[in-house]
Design a protein around this motif. Structure first.
Motif, PDB file in Angstrom:
ATOM      1  N   LEU A  67      43.853  28.170  35.568  1.00 14.29           N
ATOM      2  CA  LEU A  67      45.062  28.029  36.384  1.00 14.29           C
ATOM      3  C   LEU A  67      44.847  28.517  37.818  1.00 14.29           C
ATOM      4  CD1 LEU A  67      47.683  29.210  33.729  1.00 14.29           C
ATOM      5  CD2 LEU A  67      47.378  26.890  34.549  1.00 14.29           C
ATOM      6  N   GLY A  68      43.611  28.933  38.135  1.00 15.61           N
ATOM      7  CA  GLY A  68      43.273  29.294  39.517  1.00 15.61           C
ATOM      8  C   GLY A  68      43.731  30.666  39.958  1.00 15.61           C
ATOM      9  N   PHE A  69      43.731  31.641  39.054  1.00 16.76           N
ATOM     10  CA  PHE A  69      44.221  32.983  39.405  1.00 16.76           C
ATOM     11  C   PHE A  69      43.115  33.973  39.788  1.00 16.76           C
ATOM     12  CE2 PHE A  69      48.107  32.081  36.648  1.00 16.76           C
ATOM     13  CZ  PHE A  69      48.947  31.962  37.735  1.00 16.76           C
ATOM     14  N   LYS A  70      41.881  33.456  40.023  1.00 16.22           N
ATOM     15  CA  LYS A  70      40.754  34.370  40.264  1.00 16.22           C
ATOM     16  C   LYS A  70      41.023  35.307  41.450  1.00 16.22           C
ATOM     17  CE  LYS A  70      35.720  34.273  40.816  1.00 16.22           C
ATOM     18  NZ  LYS A  70      35.530  34.630  42.225  1.00 16.22           N
ATOM     19  N   ASN A  71      41.501  34.752  42.576  1.00 15.69           N
ATOM     20  CA  ASN A  71      41.740  35.588  43.767  1.00 15.69           C
ATOM     21  C   ASN A  71      42.823  36.627  43.518  1.00 15.69           C
ATOM     22  OD1 ASN A  71      39.828  34.093  45.026  1.00 15.69           O
ATOM     23  ND2 ASN A  71      41.261  32.821  46.202  1.00 15.69           N
ATOM     24  N   GLU A  72      43.879  36.197  42.798  1.00 14.98           N
ATOM     25  CA  GLU A  72      44.982  37.136  42.496  1.00 14.98           C
ATOM     26  C   GLU A  72      44.478  38.303  41.652  1.00 14.98           C
ATOM     27  OE1 GLU A  72      45.182  33.907  42.480  1.00 14.98           O
ATOM     28  OE2 GLU A  72      47.168  33.170  43.075  1.00 14.98           O
ATOM     29  N   ILE A  73      43.635  37.974  40.659  1.00 13.29           N
ATOM     30  CA  ILE A  73      43.099  39.036  39.785  1.00 13.29           C
ATOM     31  C   ILE A  73      42.289  40.025  40.619  1.00 13.29           C
ATOM     32  CG2 ILE A  73      41.499  39.510  37.857  1.00 13.29           C
ATOM     33  CD1 ILE A  73      42.276  36.654  36.802  1.00 13.29           C
ATOM     34  N   GLU A  74      41.473  39.476  41.528  1.00 14.51           N
ATOM     35  CA  GLU A  74      40.625  40.357  42.353  1.00 14.51           C
ATOM     36  C   GLU A  74      41.475  41.246  43.264  1.00 14.51           C
ATOM     37  OE1 GLU A  74      37.713  37.671  44.052  1.00 14.51           O
ATOM     38  OE2 GLU A  74      36.535  37.744  42.199  1.00 14.51           O
ATOM     39  N   THR A  75      42.549  40.701  43.807  1.00 16.12           N
ATOM     40  CA  THR A  75      43.446  41.503  44.657  1.00 16.12           C
ATOM     41  C   THR A  75      44.094  42.623  43.840  1.00 16.12           C
ATOM     42  OG1 THR A  75      43.913  39.505  45.916  1.00 16.12           O
ATOM     43  CG2 THR A  75      45.396  41.361  46.276  1.00 16.12           C
ATOM     44  N   ILE A  76      44.552  42.293  42.645  1.00 19.60           N
ATOM     45  CA  ILE A  76      45.211  43.292  41.781  1.00 19.60           C
ATOM     46  C   ILE A  76      44.231  44.400  41.404  1.00 19.60           C
ATOM     47  CG2 ILE A  76      46.193  43.641  39.446  1.00 19.60           C
ATOM     48  CD1 ILE A  76      47.413  40.694  39.895  1.00 19.60           C
ATOM     49  N   LEU A  77      42.978  44.001  41.097  1.00 16.86           N
ATOM     50  CA  LEU A  77      41.987  45.001  40.671  1.00 16.86           C
ATOM     51  C   LEU A  77      41.655  46.003  41.778  1.00 16.86           C
ATOM     52  CD1 LEU A  77      39.754  42.820  38.376  1.00 16.86           C
ATOM     53  CD2 LEU A  77      40.799  44.981  37.739  1.00 16.86           C
ATOM     54  N   LYS A  78      41.874  45.604  43.035  1.00 19.69           N
ATOM     55  CA  LYS A  78      41.645  46.550  44.151  1.00 19.69           C
ATOM     56  C   LYS A  78      42.657  47.698  44.124  1.00 19.69           C
ATOM     57  CE  LYS A  78      39.417  43.418  47.423  1.00 19.69           C
ATOM     58  NZ  LYS A  78      39.830  42.024  47.582  1.00 19.69           N
ATOM     59  N   GLU A  79      43.813  47.455  43.477  1.00 18.16           N
ATOM     60  CA  GLU A  79      44.884  48.464  43.435  1.00 18.16           C
ATOM     61  C   GLU A  79      44.767  49.389  42.214  1.00 18.16           C
ATOM     62  OE1 GLU A  79      47.241  48.592  45.885  1.00 18.16           O
ATOM     63  OE2 GLU A  79      46.153  46.923  46.843  1.00 18.16           O
ATOM     64  N   VAL A  80      43.840  49.063  41.345  1.00 21.19           N
ATOM     65  CA  VAL A  80      43.687  49.802  40.086  1.00 21.19           C
ATOM     66  C   VAL A  80      42.503  50.761  40.239  1.00 21.19           C
ATOM     67  CG1 VAL A  80      43.183  49.470  37.620  1.00 21.19           C
ATOM     68  CG2 VAL A  80      44.628  47.844  38.793  1.00 21.19           C
ATOM     69  N   PRO A  81      42.555  51.975  39.650  1.00 24.11           N
ATOM     70  CA  PRO A  81      41.437  52.924  39.816  1.00 24.11           C
ATOM     71  C   PRO A  81      40.107  52.328  39.359  1.00 24.11           C
ATOM     72  CG  PRO A  81      43.268  53.958  38.652  1.00 24.11           C
ATOM     73  CD  PRO A  81      43.611  52.519  38.785  1.00 24.11           C
ATOM     74  N   LYS A  82      39.030  52.720  40.062  1.00 25.16           N
ATOM     75  CA  LYS A  82      37.691  52.258  39.664  1.00 25.16           C
ATOM     76  C   LYS A  82      37.350  52.816  38.277  1.00 25.16           C
ATOM     77  CE  LYS A  82      35.183  50.685  43.643  1.00 25.16           C
ATOM     78  NZ  LYS A  82      36.313  49.907  44.043  1.00 25.16           N
ATOM     79  N   LYS A  83      37.766  54.051  38.041  1.00 22.39           N
ATOM     80  CA  LYS A  83      37.514  54.643  36.724  1.00 22.39           C
ATOM     81  C   LYS A  83      38.669  54.279  35.814  1.00 22.39           C
ATOM     82  CE  LYS A  83      35.826  58.529  35.312  1.00 22.39           C
ATOM     83  NZ  LYS A  83      35.558  59.972  35.125  1.00 22.39           N
ATOM     84  N   ARG A  84      38.451  53.256  35.009  1.00 24.33           N
ATOM     85  CA  ARG A  84      39.513  52.785  34.119  1.00 24.33           C
ATOM     86  C   ARG A  84      38.839  52.076  32.966  1.00 24.33           C
ATOM     87  NH1 ARG A  84      39.069  48.635  38.093  1.00 24.33           N
ATOM     88  NH2 ARG A  84      38.020  46.924  37.019  1.00 24.33           N
ATOM     89  N   GLN A  85      39.632  51.769  31.955  1.00 21.47           N
ATOM     90  CA  GLN A  85      39.146  50.941  30.843  1.00 21.47           C
ATOM     91  C   GLN A  85      39.600  49.507  31.106  1.00 21.47           C
ATOM     92  OE1 GLN A  85      41.206  51.504  27.076  1.00 21.47           O
ATOM     93  NE2 GLN A  85      39.299  51.159  25.967  1.00 21.47           N
ATOM     94  N   THR A  86      38.677  48.548  30.978  1.00 21.13           N
ATOM     95  CA  THR A  86      39.031  47.142  31.195  1.00 21.13           C
ATOM     96  C   THR A  86      38.806  46.361  29.900  1.00 21.13           C
ATOM     97  OG1 THR A  86      38.311  47.367  33.487  1.00 21.13           O
ATOM     98  CG2 THR A  86      38.666  45.135  32.685  1.00 21.13           C
ATOM     99  N   LEU A  87      39.829  45.606  29.509  1.00 16.55           N
ATOM    100  CA  LEU A  87      39.742  44.780  28.298  1.00 16.55           C
ATOM    101  C   LEU A  87      39.959  43.334  28.709  1.00 16.55           C
ATOM    102  CD1 LEU A  87      42.106  46.961  26.060  1.00 16.55           C
ATOM    103  CD2 LEU A  87      39.630  47.217  26.340  1.00 16.55           C
ATOM    104  N   CYS A  88      39.092  42.459  28.219  1.00 21.60           N
ATOM    105  CA  CYS A  88      39.207  41.054  28.582  1.00 21.60           C
ATOM    106  C   CYS A  88      39.221  40.237  27.295  1.00 21.60           C
ATOM    107  CB  CYS A  88      38.009  40.682  29.460  1.00 21.60           C
ATOM    108  SG  CYS A  88      37.904  38.953  29.862  1.00 21.60           S
ATOM    109  N   PHE A  89      40.337  39.532  27.051  1.00 23.49           N
ATOM    110  CA  PHE A  89      40.440  38.726  25.829  1.00 23.49           C
ATOM    111  C   PHE A  89      40.532  37.256  26.214  1.00 23.49           C
ATOM    112  CE2 PHE A  89      41.281  42.819  24.127  1.00 23.49           C
ATOM    113  CZ  PHE A  89      40.886  42.743  22.792  1.00 23.49           C
TER     114      PHE A  89
END
Length: 367
Positions: A158-180
């Motif tokens: 659906l073309g959300f790659k840029n949005e995801i990258e922008t959101i991830l900049k606001e989230v701490p680097k030290k975090r748990q990431t889950l991708c399903f």
């Protein structure tokens, strides 16, 4: 294996039992211990295998109602899916009593902003609406411990790659990431590895198992006779609840008008229908007030509706994956399902791809 052995809290296990969920599915069994341990996880399993609970249960174990900040964020590609995850989370929340916000387009943003002034601990959002909140500085993601990307393949499609990258900049680097994701294609892997730390990969391959509970048929017809063929099949089957899939929004619109004129109890759903109306339609369908839901593929992703007995592919799906997603709306949780696909001569190659992919020659149904 049971949920207690996976370390799930007794109160939540009791809620699951009341919902008729007594033992974990393979994706839950493998993912929950890793997620509870704080590891990054990539989960690959098709729709209908219990992915949502695979991440929700450990998130509920790890969230503290005493901490007044957003501790977990679940990002979902569509409003329908975000709403469905929100509903699942609310069922579990009886035991935990944390503050959950569903942030997606079509809902009143001011009501969401008002709610955000309280102490929200879990946000379930679509990318566009979450970015809207970040722009308005109404949401603070700086203390997030767990970030979930759900249906990652759909996100990229659906073309959300840029949005995801922008959101991830606001989230701490030290975090748990889950991708399903239903499919771990190269794009999903690339995105996942870029933002994850030594992720554990959990792959559940069970397409055959899921399809075992679904009787499949093909009706060979022509474009001109397709509508009559569909109606003949609907009259013969008279299903309890069915979803009819079309390729485009316009074809959904046209088919709904045609079926309604012929007296069928039907409603349509696609992305041009206002959010409030979509929710009403989905509620009516879930309550079995509507017999036929006519939909585009947006409805085939992740939607878990109890009682769907029949799936009709009025238009052939574009890929074998789409076929599996669509027909996976029936035959769930041990129930039997039925699916029928209407194929015209120009669809022969696509049909062959589907049959090759599922390693099964679909029987032809005579009307």
């Amino acid at each position: 294996m049971n949920f207690r052995k996976l370390g799930i809290d007794e109160d939540i296990v009791n809620i699951l039992n009341k919902l008729g969920i007594n033992e974990p599915t393979p994706i839950q069994e493998e993912s929950i211990p890793l997620i509870k341990d704080g590891k990054d996880v990539i989960g690959e399993a098709q729709t209908g295998t219990g992915k949502t609970l695979a991440f929700l249960l450990p998130i509920f174990e790890n969230i503290s109602p005493k901490i007044n900040s957003v501790q977990a964020l679940i990002l979902s590609p569509t409003r329908e899916l975000a709403l469905q995850i929100f509903e699942e989370a609310n069922k579990l929340n009886v035991a935990k009593n944390i503050n959950i916000l569903a942030a997606y387009g079509g809902k009143d943003i001011n009501a969401q902003i008002k709610k955000l002034k309280g102490n929200i601990q879990l946000i379930i959002a679509t990318p566009g609406r979450l970015l809207d909140h970040l722009d308005r500085k109404t949401v603070d993601l700086s203390k997030i411990k767990t970030f979930v990307l759900d249906e990652a393949d759909q996100m990229l499609l659906l073309g959300f790659k840029n949005e995801i990258e922008t959101i991830l900049k606001e989230v701490p680097k030290k975090r748990q990431t889950l991708c399903f994701s239903a499919t771990l294609n190269p794009q999903v892997k690339k995105l996942a590895y870029r933002y994850m730390l030594n992720p554990s990969i959990v792959t559940i391959k069970n397409e055959k198992i899921t399809l075992d509970s679904i009787k499949q048929d093909v009706v060979e017809t022509t474009d001109r006779k397709k509508q009559d063929a569909l109606c003949a099949v609907l009259d013969q089957d008279n299903p309890f609840m069915a979803i009819i899939f079309c390729r485009t929004k316009r074809r959904v619109d046209n088919l709904e008008i045609a079926l309604a004129q012929r007296g069928y109890n039907c409603q349509k759903i696609h992305s041009d229908i206002p959010q409030g109306k979509r929710e009403k339609i989905m509620k009516s369908f879930r309550n079995a007030d509507i017999q036929y839901l006519i939909a585009t593929d947006v409805a085939s992703r992740g939607l878990d509706i109890e009682g769907v007995t029949h799936i009709y592919n009025f238009d052939i799906p574009e890929t074998p994956e789409d076929y599996i997603h669509r027909i996976g709306r029936t035959g769930r949780a041990g129930e039997k399902g039925y699916t029928c696909m209407f194929v015209s001569p120009k669809n022969e190659n696509t049909l062959k791809d589907i049959e090759d992919s599922i390693d099964f020659s679909i029987p032809r149904r005579e009307i």
